[in-house]
Scaffold this active site. Structure first.
Site, mmCIF file in Angstrom:
data_model
loop_
_atom_site.group_PDB
_atom_site.id
_atom_site.type_symbol
_atom_site.label_atom_id
_atom_site.label_comp_id
_atom_site.label_asym_id
_atom_site.label_seq_id
_atom_site.Cartn_x
_atom_site.Cartn_y
_atom_site.Cartn_z
ATOM 1 N N TRP A 37 0.861 -1.196 0.000
ATOM 2 C CA TRP A 37 0.000 0.000 0.000
ATOM 3 C C TRP A 37 0.892 1.239 0.000
ATOM 4 O O TRP A 37 1.890 1.284 0.741
ATOM 5 C CB TRP A 37 -0.871 0.025 1.257
ATOM 6 C CG TRP A 37 -2.226 -0.569 1.119
ATOM 7 C CD1 TRP A 37 -3.409 0.103 1.062
ATOM 8 C CD2 TRP A 37 -2.582 -1.959 1.055
ATOM 9 N NE1 TRP A 37 -4.474 -0.774 0.962
ATOM 10 C CE2 TRP A 37 -3.992 -2.054 0.945
ATOM 11 C CE3 TRP A 37 -1.859 -3.149 1.062
ATOM 12 C CZ2 TRP A 37 -4.672 -3.264 0.860
ATOM 13 C CZ3 TRP A 37 -2.532 -4.354 0.971
ATOM 14 C CH2 TRP A 37 -3.916 -4.402 0.864
ATOM 15 N N TYR A 87 -7.527 -11.117 -0.972
ATOM 16 C CA TYR A 87 -7.976 -9.778 -0.576
ATOM 17 C C TYR A 87 -9.131 -9.367 -1.456
ATOM 18 O O TYR A 87 -9.152 -9.660 -2.648
ATOM 19 C CB TYR A 87 -6.796 -8.798 -0.750
ATOM 20 C CG TYR A 87 -7.167 -7.355 -0.489
ATOM 21 C CD1 TYR A 87 -7.225 -6.871 0.809
ATOM 22 C CD2 TYR A 87 -7.442 -6.492 -1.545
ATOM 23 C CE1 TYR A 87 -7.561 -5.541 1.046
ATOM 24 C CE2 TYR A 87 -7.785 -5.165 -1.311
ATOM 25 C CZ TYR A 87 -7.843 -4.697 -0.026
ATOM 26 O OH TYR A 87 -8.172 -3.395 0.204
ATOM 27 N N GLN A 113 -3.040 7.238 -3.055
ATOM 28 C CA GLN A 113 -3.193 7.415 -1.601
ATOM 29 C C GLN A 113 -2.381 8.635 -1.178
ATOM 30 O O GLN A 113 -1.621 9.181 -1.991
ATOM 31 C CB GLN A 113 -2.681 6.151 -0.873
ATOM 32 C CG GLN A 113 -3.784 5.268 -0.354
ATOM 33 C CD GLN A 113 -3.295 4.196 0.604
ATOM 34 O OE1 GLN A 113 -2.154 3.784 0.556
ATOM 35 N NE2 GLN A 113 -4.176 3.739 1.475
ATOM 36 N N GLY A 173 -7.019 7.622 2.554
ATOM 37 C CA GLY A 173 -6.373 6.828 3.601
ATOM 38 C C GLY A 173 -7.302 6.616 4.786
ATOM 39 O O GLY A 173 -7.111 5.712 5.582
ATOM 40 N N ASP A 175 -10.631 5.550 5.325
ATOM 41 C CA ASP A 175 -11.690 4.908 4.544
ATOM 42 C C ASP A 175 -13.135 5.219 4.921
ATOM 43 O O ASP A 175 -13.923 5.610 4.085
ATOM 44 C CB ASP A 175 -11.527 3.382 4.623
ATOM 45 C CG ASP A 175 -10.136 2.937 4.235
ATOM 46 O OD1 ASP A 175 -9.255 3.796 4.072
ATOM 47 O OD2 ASP A 175 -9.933 1.726 4.104
ATOM 48 N N ARG A 207 -14.845 -2.640 11.716
ATOM 49 C CA ARG A 207 -14.619 -2.393 10.288
ATOM 50 C C ARG A 207 -15.773 -1.567 9.703
ATOM 51 O O ARG A 207 -16.818 -1.422 10.327
ATOM 52 C CB ARG A 207 -14.553 -3.745 9.533
ATOM 53 C CG ARG A 207 -13.412 -4.649 9.939
ATOM 54 C CD ARG A 207 -12.072 -4.228 9.379
ATOM 55 N NE ARG A 207 -12.087 -4.040 7.949
ATOM 56 C CZ ARG A 207 -11.014 -3.636 7.243
ATOM 57 N NH1 ARG A 207 -9.873 -3.385 7.860
ATOM 58 N NH2 ARG A 207 -11.083 -3.469 5.948
ATOM 59 N N TRP A 366 -11.994 4.472 11.197
ATOM 60 C CA TRP A 366 -11.673 5.898 11.125
ATOM 61 C C TRP A 366 -12.753 6.776 11.747
ATOM 62 O O TRP A 366 -12.811 7.974 11.494
ATOM 63 C CB TRP A 366 -11.437 6.301 9.663
ATOM 64 C CG TRP A 366 -10.147 5.748 9.132
ATOM 65 C CD1 TRP A 366 -9.966 4.554 8.469
ATOM 66 C CD2 TRP A 366 -8.844 6.329 9.234
ATOM 67 N NE1 TRP A 366 -8.640 4.372 8.157
ATOM 68 C CE2 TRP A 366 -7.926 5.444 8.606
ATOM 69 C CE3 TRP A 366 -8.347 7.510 9.794
ATOM 70 C CZ2 TRP A 366 -6.559 5.711 8.517
ATOM 71 C CZ3 TRP A 366 -6.987 7.772 9.706
ATOM 72 C CH2 TRP A 366 -6.109 6.874 9.069
ATOM 73 N N GLU A 409 -3.323 -2.009 14.700
ATOM 74 C CA GLU A 409 -3.569 -1.109 13.565
ATOM 75 C C GLU A 409 -4.127 0.235 14.055
ATOM 76 O O GLU A 409 -3.761 1.289 13.571
ATOM 77 C CB GLU A 409 -4.566 -1.810 12.619
ATOM 78 C CG GLU A 409 -4.818 -1.129 11.301
ATOM 79 C CD GLU A 409 -5.776 -1.935 10.415
ATOM 80 O OE1 GLU A 409 -6.287 -2.993 10.879
ATOM 81 O OE2 GLU A 409 -6.017 -1.519 9.271
#
Ligand code: 9YW
Length: 440
Positions: A37, A87, A113, A173, A175, A207, A366, A409
């Site tokens: 990424w 993925y 990105q 970035g 999402d 998520r 996010w 993360e």
């Protein structure tokens, strides 16, 4: 002298980068994200620069080898054929290899990105002990990054405002940021019956929702129908946003390129980057700075309206030296106030969405959690303006979160109790990379 805890963090961070290294690049996480990424790669290169500069340079070379003919550096490079098994959405769904601009030897997505590579390259160069070595690498990387920026200013700034637009939320970035909620209210994409892979690794509550994914996939579908032609996508895509973090990072990278071009005697390129830097910082300040909120907001070019949402990302143009001293002082007050550190003023900096926002969710991606690569940008920015208390707090909170929960993360900003506060993938590369910078 290094403390025992720092030594452990350093050993652990190195272990993670080594675990996630794949011959010529670093995967963000071995389970969730098995490819390269763009902005992860930039942060990971900075992490490597603290322990193995050769790998740092290789990381960047690999990334740049997937650059498109029009200058775009893709958001994901699918280095192996397993993309569609491991993925979703993989290379087939993106269908970007049909574009005449895509590279011939490797499959990628057709979006980009945050353009971190300018400041990443400066970071690597600063770590070089013998500045006379690897000059070819640096010059060639500078040229590639400038052609990426030229693409952004040519194809993504239709009104010549110095502010480039993003055409997919993944380009930001961030999402599933609450910022996009207003854009999603404007239209209804079809329901995609697809098999997501992310929710097999991470709990659904951490998520984006299934309906969120319909929007993301629909934007890809439309781009594919346009064969990734920029002019056609500009006409047809319902998502065209001037994003303060994307533009702030672009300006910060221009600033680094100016310094590098000066060092390498690349005078014309330096003049070009100075022009871009001045234009983007002016655009950020004139159009996106929101004095009533003490941070930068978003502009929706499609629906011709501002989106004001108190996000961590709204502070990031501070890294590019955009705000005036007075504005930066207001931003410092804001980030240390109850919106971001919580009503008890003892939460962890910096929540991706203000804890006081009605859309705040402590664990959903996010929409609340702390991301350490954003903290790194903010730490640099506030430090540059002399707000050491804010910068120290950003650094200390990042270290505390990792010490408490591990190299996750993202993290719960309200994590003042004993509950687990690390979410998403564990052994996460850019978390390790940021920690390596903070303790070196
Ligand atoms: C996805 C890899 C990427 C980051 C993004 C983050 C997330 C999910 O993971 O995206 O499927 O692309 O939001 O910023 O680059 O770590």
């Amino acid at each position: 002298m290094e403390t025992q805890k720092e030594l452990n963090l350093s050993a652990e961070a190195s272990r993670i980068l080594n675990k996630n290294w794949r011959e010529s690049f670093t995967v963000p996480s071995s389970s969730l994200y098995p490819f390269q990424w763009l902005w992860d790669s930039g942060f990971n290169a900075m992490g490597w620069a603290n322990i193995d500069l050769e790998r740092a340079r290789t990381e960047i070379k690999t990334l740049l080898s997937a650059q498109w003919k029009n200058g775009l550096i893709p958001h994901i490079t699918f280095h192996n054929d397993s993309a569609d098994k491991m993925y979703f959405p993989g290379a087939e769904f993106h269908g970007a290899y049909h574009s005449p601009n895509s590279p011939d030897h490797v499959k990628t997505t057709g979006m980009t990105q945050p353009p971190v590579l300018g400041f990443v390259l400066e970071y690597l160069y600063e770590k070089e002990k013998d500045k006379s070595e690897n000059l070819e690498f640096y010059k060639s990387a500078i040229t590639s990054i400038i052609s990426f920026h030229r693409y952004l200013y040519t194809d993504r700034d239709p009104y010549n405002e110095g502010l480039v637009y993003i055409r997919h939320n993944w380009e930001s970035g961030s999402d599933n940021s609450a910022v996009w909620d207003d854009v999603w209210k404007m239209y209804q994409p079809p329901v995609y019956n697809v098999e997501r892979k992310d929710t097999t690794h991470v709990d659904q509550s951490q998520r984006p929702t299934k309906r969120d994914y319909d929007y993301y996939l629909n934007l890809i579908d439309i781009s594919k129908q346009c064969n990734y032609d920029e002019a056609e996508m500009f006409e047809k895509l319902p998502f065209l946003i001037q994003d303060p973090m994307f533009n702030g990072i672009l300006a910060a990278s221009n600033q680094s390129l100016i310094k590098l071009c000066e060092l390498f005697g690349m005078n014309d390129e330096k003049t070009q980057c100075e022009f871009w830097h001045a234009k983007t910082t002016a655009g950020l300040n004139d159009k996106l700075y929101d004095a009533s909120q003490s941070l930068y907001r978003y502009y929706d070019l499609k629906n011709e309206c501002y989106i004001s949402m108190p996000t961590a990302m709204g502070f990031t143009p501070i890294m590019a030296g955009s705000p005036t001293k007075e504005q930066a002082a207001e931003m410092a007050k804001k980030i240390m106030g109850e919106d971001f550190t919580g009503p008890r003023l003892d939460g962890f900096l910096c929540p991706s969405l203000a804890v006081t926002s009605p859309s705040f969710e402590h664990n959903r991606y996010w929409r609340g959690p702390v991301w350490l690569q954003v903290n790194w940008i903010l730490e640099r920015g506030f430090r540059q303006y002399g707000f050491n208390e804010v910068a120290d707090r950003l650094k200390q909170d990042s270290l505390s979160l990792v010490q408490k929960d591990g190299f996750y993360e993202y993290f719960n900003p309200k994590n003042y109790s004993d509950e687990k506060g690390g979410y998403g993938g564990n052994d996460f590369s850019w978390t390790a990379a940021v920690i390596l910078d903070f303790i070196n």
